[in-house]
Scaffold this motif. Sequence first.
Motif, PDB file in Angstrom:
ATOM      1  N   ARG A  90       0.714  -1.266  -0.004  1.00  0.00           N
ATOM      2  CA  ARG A  90       0.063  -0.085   0.047  1.00  0.00           C
ATOM      3  C   ARG A  90       0.821   1.222   0.052  1.00  0.00           C
ATOM      4  O   ARG A  90       0.914   2.236   0.960  1.00  0.00           O
ATOM      5  CB  ARG A  90      -0.997  -0.165   1.247  1.00  0.00           C
ATOM      6  N   PRO A  91       1.753   1.607  -1.053  1.00  0.00           N
ATOM      7  CA  PRO A  91       2.598   2.667  -1.166  1.00  0.00           C
ATOM      8  C   PRO A  91       1.927   3.901  -1.486  1.00  0.00           C
ATOM      9  O   PRO A  91       0.835   4.093  -1.878  1.00  0.00           O
ATOM     10  CB  PRO A  91       3.474   2.300  -2.459  1.00  0.00           C
ATOM     11  N   SER A  92       2.606   5.086  -1.062  1.00  0.00           N
ATOM     12  CA  SER A  92       2.184   6.485  -1.142  1.00  0.00           C
ATOM     13  C   SER A  92       2.458   6.686  -2.915  1.00  0.00           C
ATOM     14  O   SER A  92       3.043   5.855  -3.537  1.00  0.00           O
ATOM     15  CB  SER A  92       2.794   7.336  -0.649  1.00  0.00           C
ATOM     16  N   THR A  93       1.916   7.782  -3.242  1.00  0.00           N
ATOM     17  CA  THR A  93       1.924   8.005  -4.720  1.00  0.00           C
ATOM     18  C   THR A  93       3.375   8.273  -4.993  1.00  0.00           C
ATOM     19  O   THR A  93       4.221   7.948  -5.964  1.00  0.00           O
ATOM     20  CB  THR A  93       1.294   9.342  -5.027  1.00  0.00           C
ATOM     21  N   TYR A  94       4.060   8.936  -3.946  1.00  0.00           N
ATOM     22  CA  TYR A  94       5.602   9.042  -4.066  1.00  0.00           C
ATOM     23  C   TYR A  94       6.308   7.776  -4.141  1.00  0.00           C
ATOM     24  O   TYR A  94       7.120   7.594  -5.118  1.00  0.00           O
ATOM     25  CB  TYR A  94       6.103   9.984  -2.804  1.00  0.00           C
ATOM     26  N   GLY A  95       6.193   6.748  -3.290  1.00  0.00           N
ATOM     27  CA  GLY A  95       6.598   5.399  -3.538  1.00  0.00           C
ATOM     28  C   GLY A  95       6.355   4.649  -4.598  1.00  0.00           C
ATOM     29  O   GLY A  95       7.579   4.379  -5.037  1.00  0.00           O
ATOM     30  N   LEU A  96       5.236   4.865  -5.102  1.00  0.00           N
ATOM     31  CA  LEU A  96       5.269   4.002  -6.538  1.00  0.00           C
ATOM     32  C   LEU A  96       5.836   4.932  -7.679  1.00  0.00           C
ATOM     33  O   LEU A  96       6.642   4.172  -8.572  1.00  0.00           O
ATOM     34  CB  LEU A  96       3.638   3.994  -7.056  1.00  0.00           C
ATOM     35  N   GLY A 120       8.745  -9.315  -5.671  1.00  0.00           N
ATOM     36  CA  GLY A 120       7.868 -10.668  -5.125  1.00  0.00           C
ATOM     37  C   GLY A 120       6.680 -10.736  -5.883  1.00  0.00           C
ATOM     38  O   GLY A 120       5.847 -11.636  -5.574  1.00  0.00           O
ATOM     39  N   GLY A 121       6.617  -9.829  -6.870  1.00  0.00           N
ATOM     40  CA  GLY A 121       5.223 -10.140  -7.676  1.00  0.00           C
ATOM     41  C   GLY A 121       3.765  -9.821  -6.985  1.00  0.00           C
ATOM     42  O   GLY A 121       2.847  -9.745  -7.389  1.00  0.00           O
ATOM     43  N   ALA A 122       3.923  -8.909  -5.922  1.00  0.00           N
ATOM     44  CA  ALA A 122       2.927  -8.630  -5.299  1.00  0.00           C
ATOM     45  C   ALA A 122       2.318  -7.179  -5.478  1.00  0.00           C
ATOM     46  O   ALA A 122       2.803  -6.700  -6.377  1.00  0.00           O
ATOM     47  CB  ALA A 122       3.361  -8.575  -3.469  1.00  0.00           C
ATOM     48  N   TYR A 123       1.217  -6.728  -4.883  1.00  0.00           N
ATOM     49  CA  TYR A 123       0.674  -5.417  -5.282  1.00  0.00           C
ATOM     50  C   TYR A 123       1.814  -4.394  -4.678  1.00  0.00           C
ATOM     51  O   TYR A 123       2.745  -4.633  -4.028  1.00  0.00           O
ATOM     52  CB  TYR A 123      -0.368  -5.046  -4.185  1.00  0.00           C
ATOM     53  N   GLY A 124       1.404  -3.316  -5.053  1.00  0.00           N
ATOM     54  CA  GLY A 124       2.256  -2.073  -4.956  1.00  0.00           C
ATOM     55  C   GLY A 124       3.559  -2.039  -5.440  1.00  0.00           C
ATOM     56  O   GLY A 124       3.951  -1.998  -6.572  1.00  0.00           O
ATOM     57  N   ILE A 125       4.752  -1.824  -4.369  1.00  0.00           N
ATOM     58  CA  ILE A 125       6.063  -1.398  -4.875  1.00  0.00           C
ATOM     59  C   ILE A 125       6.690  -2.693  -5.681  1.00  0.00           C
ATOM     60  O   ILE A 125       7.253  -2.466  -6.798  1.00  0.00           O
ATOM     61  CB  ILE A 125       6.957  -1.382  -3.847  1.00  0.00           C
ATOM     62  N   ASP A 126       6.114  -4.067  -5.608  1.00  0.00           N
ATOM     63  CA  ASP A 126       6.881  -5.291  -6.050  1.00  0.00           C
ATOM     64  C   ASP A 126       6.172  -4.937  -7.523  1.00  0.00           C
ATOM     65  O   ASP A 126       6.943  -4.974  -8.601  1.00  0.00           O
ATOM     66  CB  ASP A 126       6.234  -6.434  -5.664  1.00  0.00           C
ATOM     67  N   CYS A 127       5.047  -4.808  -7.761  1.00  0.00           N
ATOM     68  CA  CYS A 127       4.108  -4.658  -9.181  1.00  0.00           C
ATOM     69  C   CYS A 127       4.819  -3.666 -10.065  1.00  0.00           C
ATOM     70  O   CYS A 127       5.283  -3.668 -11.092  1.00  0.00           O
ATOM     71  CB  CYS A 127       2.776  -4.667  -8.931  1.00  0.00           C
TER      72      CYS A 127
END
Length: 358
Positions: free
Chosen positions: A120-126, A146-153
Motif C-alpha cells: 500500500r505505497p504512497s504516490t511518491y513510493g510508486l 515478489g510479484g505482489a501488489y504495490g511496490i513489487d508490481c
Amino acid sequence: MDARLKAFLLLNACQCFDGRAIEALAQRGIKPEDILEAPTLLGVLGAGESSMSAWSNLQCGGWAEREWEKCLKLKVDVVCFGDGRYPKGLLDLSSPPLLLYLWGTSPLDDGGVAVVGTRRPSTYGLRVAKELGRELAAAGFVVVSGGAYGIDCAVQEAALEAGGSSIAVLGTGVDCIYPSSNRRLFERLRESGLLVSEYPLSSQARPWRFPKRNRIIAGISRSVVVVEAPQRSGAMITARIAMEIGRDLWAVPGRVDEEVCRGSNLLIFDGAQPLIDIPAFCSLLGGDVILEDEPQMEELSAEEELVYSMLKERGERTVDNIASEAKMGAADAMLALGMLTAKGLVASSGPGRWSAIR
C-alpha cells in the motif's frame, strides 16, 4: 526423470527439509536417491513419524512422477541444491531451499538487484519504484521482487516496459496467479523474465509461505532496496535477512510522520544506505548509466518554464499553490501543467497534486 530429481521432489514436497539436509546426508556418504530404496534413512535427518508418513504416501502414490509430468507439460524447469545452476548466493542462507521451480525465459543468477516494499505505497513510493525499475533495467540489471501488489508490481512492470528483465520469487507455486490482478504481469514475466518458487506446482497462497520466500529474494540478489515499508512487513523481513547474509542494503528515505515509511526509515537509522539519487545508485552498482538530457528550456513557454522550475525546486504542489506562487490564473496553471505532462516533464502525484519527474 532420474532418481536424484525424484528424491529431491519428494523431499521438497514433505516441506520439512532444506539444502542443509543434503549436506547432512553427504557427510554420511548417503545420496538423496538412496532414500528411495531405504526410506528409513530419513531418520538420519531427524525426520519424525509425520515426515516418514508423508514421504511414504507421496512415493507410493506416484506424486513425483505426476509432478514432473506437469513440469514438462508447462515447460517448468527445476534446479536442485548442489546443481551447477543453483545460485551460489543461496548458500549464504541458514536454510537454503532444496530446489527451485523456474518458469520463464531469463536465466537464474545471483547478480540481480532486489526492490521491495509495501503493498500500500504512497504516490511518491510508486513513482520512485517505477523510476528504479526503469533505471536499473536501462543500466543492465535484472530486477528481483515478489510479484505482489504495490511496490513489487510497480518496479517489475517498469523494468519490463524499459526492455529489461525481472525475476519474481513467489509464495505460491509458479503456476498460480496471486494476486489475481497481477495476471498480466505474470504473463509478461514468463515471456521476458522468470517466475521462481520453492513450492510444488499448484501450491496456493498461504500466510506462512510469503515470509519464508523472502529469504530467496535476498539470497539471489547482490543488493536489496526497500522503497517504503511499515515496521511490520514482509519487506522488513527481506531487509533483515539481507543484512544477516551481507548484502548491500539501501532504503529510500520517507517522511518521518508517515507509518508507511517507518520501517524503511528505521533501516537507515540501523545502517542501511540512504538511496537519494537513483542514477548515482546505479552507477555505484557498476551499471551502464545513461544520463537523460536536461530539458531544453527554450522549448518551453514562459509559463511552462516557470511552473516546471517551481516543481523542480520546491517539490509537489497543487494547482492552487502553483497559481498563487507563480502569480498566474488557475486556468493558465492547468494549461501549463497539461503541456508539461505531454512533454513528459511532470506528472500527477496524487489527487490534485503535481510533481516534476525529470
